[in-house]
Design an enzyme around this catalytic site. Sequence first.
Site, PDB file in Angstrom:
ATOM      1  CB  ILE A  66      -5.337 -11.402  -1.702  1.00 46.62           C
ATOM      2  CG1 ILE A  66      -5.445 -10.003  -1.549  1.00 46.62           C
ATOM      3  CG2 ILE A  66      -4.288 -11.446  -3.212  1.00 46.62           C
ATOM      4  CD1 ILE A  66      -5.719  -9.617  -0.055  1.00 46.62           C
ATOM      5  N   GLY A  69     -10.738  -9.705  -4.244  1.00 49.21           N
ATOM      6  CA  GLY A  69     -11.348  -8.406  -3.761  1.00 49.21           C
ATOM      7  C   GLY A  69     -10.399  -7.265  -4.173  1.00 49.21           C
ATOM      8  CG  HIS A  70      -6.025  -5.567  -3.810  1.00 49.70           C
ATOM      9  ND1 HIS A  70      -4.958  -5.756  -4.682  1.00 49.70           N
ATOM     10  CD2 HIS A  70      -6.096  -4.707  -3.183  1.00 49.70           C
ATOM     11  CE1 HIS A  70      -4.316  -4.436  -4.392  1.00 49.70           C
ATOM     12  NE2 HIS A  70      -4.927  -3.682  -3.380  1.00 49.70           N
ATOM     13  CG  PHE A  71      -8.240  -3.776  -7.573  1.00 52.95           C
ATOM     14  CD1 PHE A  71      -8.728  -2.972  -6.547  1.00 52.95           C
ATOM     15  CD2 PHE A  71      -7.080  -3.476  -7.771  1.00 52.95           C
ATOM     16  CE1 PHE A  71      -8.183  -2.289  -5.487  1.00 52.95           C
ATOM     17  CE2 PHE A  71      -6.294  -2.432  -6.885  1.00 52.95           C
ATOM     18  CZ  PHE A  71      -6.934  -1.907  -6.091  1.00 52.95           C
ATOM     19  CB  VAL A  76      -2.818  -5.268  -8.511  1.00 53.84           C
ATOM     20  CG1 VAL A  76      -1.561  -4.626  -8.060  1.00 53.84           C
ATOM     21  CG2 VAL A  76      -3.154  -4.433  -9.827  1.00 53.84           C
TER      22      VAL A  76
END
Length: 166
Positions: A66, A69-71, A76
Site C-alpha cells: 500500500i 502509492g499512499h504516499f 501513511v
Amino acid sequence: MSDSKAQTSGEGGEDTVGGTRGVLDIARIMEAIPHRYPFLLVDRVVDLIPGVSATGIKNISINEGIFQGHFPRHPVFPGVMIIESMAQTAGVLVVETLGESARGKLVYFMSIEGAKFRKPVVPGDQMRVHVTKERQRGNVWKFSAEAKVDGAVVAEATYAAMILDG
C-alpha cells in the site's frame, strides 16, 4: 504450542479466569477469518473475551504494498485500512464467540458510523485495535472500536456486521 491453536495459558485457548482467551496467533486468526495477504490486517489478537471484546494488533511495515502509492514520499497507512483492521478484529471475536457454529461463515460489514481519524499511522507503528461488542440480535452484531498507537487514539468508529454462510 507446536500446532496452530492459540498460544494461551490454558488448554483449548481458554484461561482459567473468566473465560478469556490469551493470545491468538496468526495461524488461529487465519482459521477464524478468510482474509489472506495482502489483505489480512490483524497480526495477533490479545485479551479476547468471547462475547465481549478483543484487541487486535497490526504491525505497520514499510514493506506493505500500500505504501508504494499512499504516499511514496510520505507513507501513511490509509484510514480505510484501519477501519478494515477493526472489522477483521471484530470478525475474529465473532468466530471465537460462536465457536464451531461459525466455521465456514463470513462476517460482512453492514454500516460504519462516527468514523474519526485523529492522527496518521505510519510505518514502524504498532496499532492496537480495541473492539467491544455493543449488542447482538440474531446474526447482526454491533461494535465500537478504537485504534491506538503508543496509547494515543488514532481512529475510532462504530459499525455493524452480519454473519452469513460462506
